[in-house]
Design an enzyme around this catalytic site. Structure first.
Site, PDB file in Angstrom:
ATOM      1  N   SER A   1     -68.301  21.593-123.174  1.00  0.00           N
ATOM      2  CA  SER A   1     -67.187  22.490-122.865  1.00  0.00           C
ATOM      3  C   SER A   1     -65.854  21.841-123.221  1.00  0.00           C
ATOM      4  CB  SER A   1     -67.196  22.851-121.383  1.00  0.00           C
ATOM      5  OG  SER A   1     -65.960  23.476-121.075  1.00  0.00           O
TER       6      SER A   1
ATOM      7  N   HIS B   1     -68.822  24.935-126.325  1.00  0.00           N
ATOM      8  CA  HIS B   1     -68.549  25.978-125.327  1.00  0.00           C
ATOM      9  C   HIS B   1     -67.034  26.091-125.171  1.00  0.00           C
ATOM     10  CE1 HIS B   1     -69.648  28.365-121.744  1.00  0.00           C
ATOM     11  NE2 HIS B   1     -68.608  27.795-121.148  1.00  0.00           N
TER      12      HIS B   1
ATOM     13  N   ASP C   1     -64.024  27.961-123.287  1.00  0.00           N
ATOM     14  CA  ASP C   1     -63.703  28.710-122.069  1.00  0.00           C
ATOM     15  C   ASP C   1     -62.344  29.389-122.176  1.00  0.00           C
ATOM     16  OD1 ASP C   1     -65.914  28.140-120.169  1.00  0.00           O
ATOM     17  OD2 ASP C   1     -65.287  26.057-120.478  1.00  0.00           O
TER      18      ASP C   1
ATOM     19  N   MET D   1     -59.703  31.786-120.369  1.00  0.00           N
ATOM     20  CA  MET D   1     -59.361  32.314-119.035  1.00  0.00           C
ATOM     21  C   MET D   1     -58.002  33.006-119.078  1.00  0.00           C
ATOM     22  SD  MET D   1     -60.452  29.149-116.591  1.00  0.00           S
ATOM     23  CE  MET D   1     -61.882  28.120-116.938  1.00  0.00           C
TER      24      MET D   1
ATOM     25  N   HIS E   1     -67.002  31.703-124.006  1.00  0.00           N
ATOM     26  CA  HIS E   1     -67.173  32.221-122.639  1.00  0.00           C
ATOM     27  C   HIS E   1     -65.868  32.879-122.198  1.00  0.00           C
ATOM     28  CE1 HIS E   1     -67.976  30.987-118.135  1.00  0.00           C
ATOM     29  NE2 HIS E   1     -68.011  32.293-118.307  1.00  0.00           N
TER      30      HIS E   1
ATOM     31  N   MET F   1     -63.636  34.531-119.722  1.00  0.00           N
ATOM     32  CA  MET F   1     -63.375  34.796-118.306  1.00  0.00           C
ATOM     33  C   MET F   1     -62.087  35.601-118.245  1.00  0.00           C
ATOM     34  SD  MET F   1     -64.554  31.083-116.956  1.00  0.00           S
ATOM     35  CE  MET F   1     -64.448  30.423-118.606  1.00  0.00           C
TER      36      MET F   1
ATOM     37  N   MET G   1     -73.783  31.205-113.832  1.00  0.00           N
ATOM     38  CA  MET G   1     -72.750  30.230-113.442  1.00  0.00           C
ATOM     39  C   MET G   1     -73.257  29.372-112.288  1.00  0.00           C
ATOM     40  SD  MET G   1     -70.142  30.529-115.472  1.00  0.00           S
ATOM     41  CE  MET G   1     -69.123  29.334-114.612  1.00  0.00           C
TER      42      MET G   1
ATOM     43  N   GLY H   1     -63.552  29.192-113.359  1.00  0.00           N
ATOM     44  CA  GLY H   1     -62.108  28.969-113.254  1.00  0.00           C
ATOM     45  C   GLY H   1     -61.676  27.534-113.502  1.00  0.00           C
TER      46      GLY H   1
ATOM     47  N   GLY I   1     -65.030  20.380-113.647  1.00  0.00           N
ATOM     48  CA  GLY I   1     -65.149  19.278-112.698  1.00  0.00           C
ATOM     49  C   GLY I   1     -65.579  19.658-111.294  1.00  0.00           C
TER      50      GLY I   1
ATOM     51  N   ASP J   1     -73.781  26.730-116.443  1.00  0.00           N
ATOM     52  CA  ASP J   1     -72.415  26.267-116.711  1.00  0.00           C
ATOM     53  C   ASP J   1     -71.749  25.901-115.397  1.00  0.00           C
ATOM     54  OD1 ASP J   1     -69.827  25.880-117.602  1.00  0.00           O
ATOM     55  OD2 ASP J   1     -69.481  27.988-118.131  1.00  0.00           O
ATOM     56  N   GLY J   2     -71.385  24.609-115.304  1.00  0.00           N
ATOM     57  CA  GLY J   2     -70.654  24.141-114.127  1.00  0.00           C
ATOM     58  C   GLY J   2     -71.379  23.010-113.419  1.00  0.00           C
ATOM     59  N   GLY J   3     -70.730  21.840-113.389  1.00  0.00           N
ATOM     60  CA  GLY J   3     -71.293  20.709-112.654  1.00  0.00           C
ATOM     61  C   GLY J   3     -72.537  20.097-113.265  1.00  0.00           C
TER      62      GLY J   3
ATOM     63  N   GLY K   1     -68.797  19.780-119.345  1.00  0.00           N
ATOM     64  CA  GLY K   1     -67.418  19.448-119.689  1.00  0.00           C
ATOM     65  C   GLY K   1     -67.070  18.035-119.260  1.00  0.00           C
TER      66      GLY K   1
HETATM   67  C1  DX5 Z   1     -65.711  26.827-115.539  1.00  0.00           C
HETATM   68  C2  DX5 Z   1     -66.092  26.832-116.995  1.00  0.00           C
HETATM   69  C3  DX5 Z   1     -66.965  25.705-117.387  1.00  0.00           C
HETATM   70  C4  DX5 Z   1     -66.374  24.334-117.213  1.00  0.00           C
HETATM   71  C5  DX5 Z   1     -67.513  23.414-116.873  1.00  0.00           C
HETATM   72  O1  DX5 Z   1     -65.201  28.059-115.195  1.00  0.00           O
HETATM   73  O2  DX5 Z   1     -66.764  28.015-117.316  1.00  0.00           O
HETATM   74  O3  DX5 Z   1     -67.432  25.868-118.722  1.00  0.00           O
HETATM   75  O4  DX5 Z   1     -65.734  23.836-118.346  1.00  0.00           O
HETATM   76  O5  DX5 Z   1     -66.988  22.169-116.607  1.00  0.00           O
HETATM   77  P1  DX5 Z   1     -67.790  21.005-115.888  1.00  0.00           P
HETATM   78  O6  DX5 Z   1     -68.967  20.662-116.747  1.00  0.00           O
HETATM   79  O7  DX5 Z   1     -66.776  19.935-115.823  1.00  0.00           O
HETATM   80  O8  DX5 Z   1     -68.204  21.525-114.539  1.00  0.00           O
HETATM   81 ZN    ZN Z   2     -67.739  28.136-119.279  1.00  0.00          ZN
END
Ligand code: DX5
Ligand code: ZN
Length: 220
Positions: free
Chosen positions: A8, A33, A35, A37, A66, A68, A137, A142, A145, A175-177, A197
């Site tokens: 990401s 990826h 993002d 927003m 992605h 958002m 998700m 949003g 980290g 996606d996420g963590g 990310g």
């Molecule tokens: C959050 C994004 C993710 C984000 C993931 O809304 O959609 O793609 O970058 O980041 P990490 O891997 O740091 O959780």
């Molecule tokens: Zn994402």
């Protein structure tokens, strides 16, 4: 299914975005990826069409975009002409899923639906035939980290079960963590595309992080 890493760019150094992309791709990332927003669908603003357009000529990587953003139907054509290979929209952000999927497929690109943590797997069922990927998700969208929500794993398994029952073959993305440990948890639940990310982009360590993830995925 093939296991795929999608770093990401949200965690990249935006002052050196081209270099970070280059490092990720040279060390084994086939997808990126991206993002987007809008400060409305999610409480944060990132980047948009011009950034994707600038990155397109510098890499052949697969652009996993992605969105958002609210009512993404307004921008489908713009993101595709900017260079998206896959457009992922949130089920919660639009009432025009069929129209968007048709426009994306007509342009020869891939279409995906993302589900926020509160949206159940069943909600995507009517649209699965249109999907090249479903994104479950594993954080509230949003911010990068955040902590991986292990309680989303039953949803990943439910999406996989519905896919098998329907005889379909779309990717399942998380996606996420995601780090090497949570990746294993998500893979065991049925995911095959992993967004990361914070665990990938780190000053001076991006190359080794991507290599470590790529090796890990190759033996899953
Ligand atoms: C959050 C994004 C993710 C984000 C993931 O809304 O959609 O793609 O970058 O980041 P990490 O891997 O740091 O959780
Ligand atoms: Zn994402």
């Amino acid at each position: 299914m093939k296991h795929i890493l999608s770093p990401s760019l949200l965690a990249a150094d935006f002052a050196r975005l081209g270099e970070d992309v280059d490092t990720a791709v040279k060390n084994g990332a086939e997808w990126l990826h991206i993002d987007v927003m809008d400060g409305h669908f999610v409480p944060n603003i990132t980047f948009g069409i011009p950034v994707i357009k600038s990155l397109r000529p510098v890499t052949n990587a697969y652009f996993d975009v992605h969105l958002m953003i609210d009512r993404p139907e307004r921008f489908v054509r713009d993101f595709i002409s900017a260079g998206a290979d896959l457009l992922c929209v949130h089920l919660e952000a639009t009432e025009k899923i069929e129209e968007i999927a048709a426009a994306v497929h007509e342009a020869g690109k891939a279409f995906a639906i993302a589900l926020k943590p509160a949206t159940p797997a069943e909600a995507v069922r009517p649209y699965l035939k249109l999907c090249d990927m479903v994104l479950v998700m594993t954080v509230e969208p949003g911010f990068g980290g955040q902590k991986f929500m292990a309680d989303m794993m039953p949803k990943v398994s439910a999406v996989r079960r519905i896919r098998e029952e329907a005889g379909l073959s779309f990717h399942i993305q998380v996606d996420g963590g995601i780090n090497l440990e949570t990746l294993d948890t998500a893979a065991a639940a049925g995911a095959n595309v992993f967004v990361a990310g914070a665990a990938i982009f780190a000053k001076g360590q991006t190359a080794q992080n991507v290599r470590r993830f790529a090796e890990h995925l190759s033996v899953l």
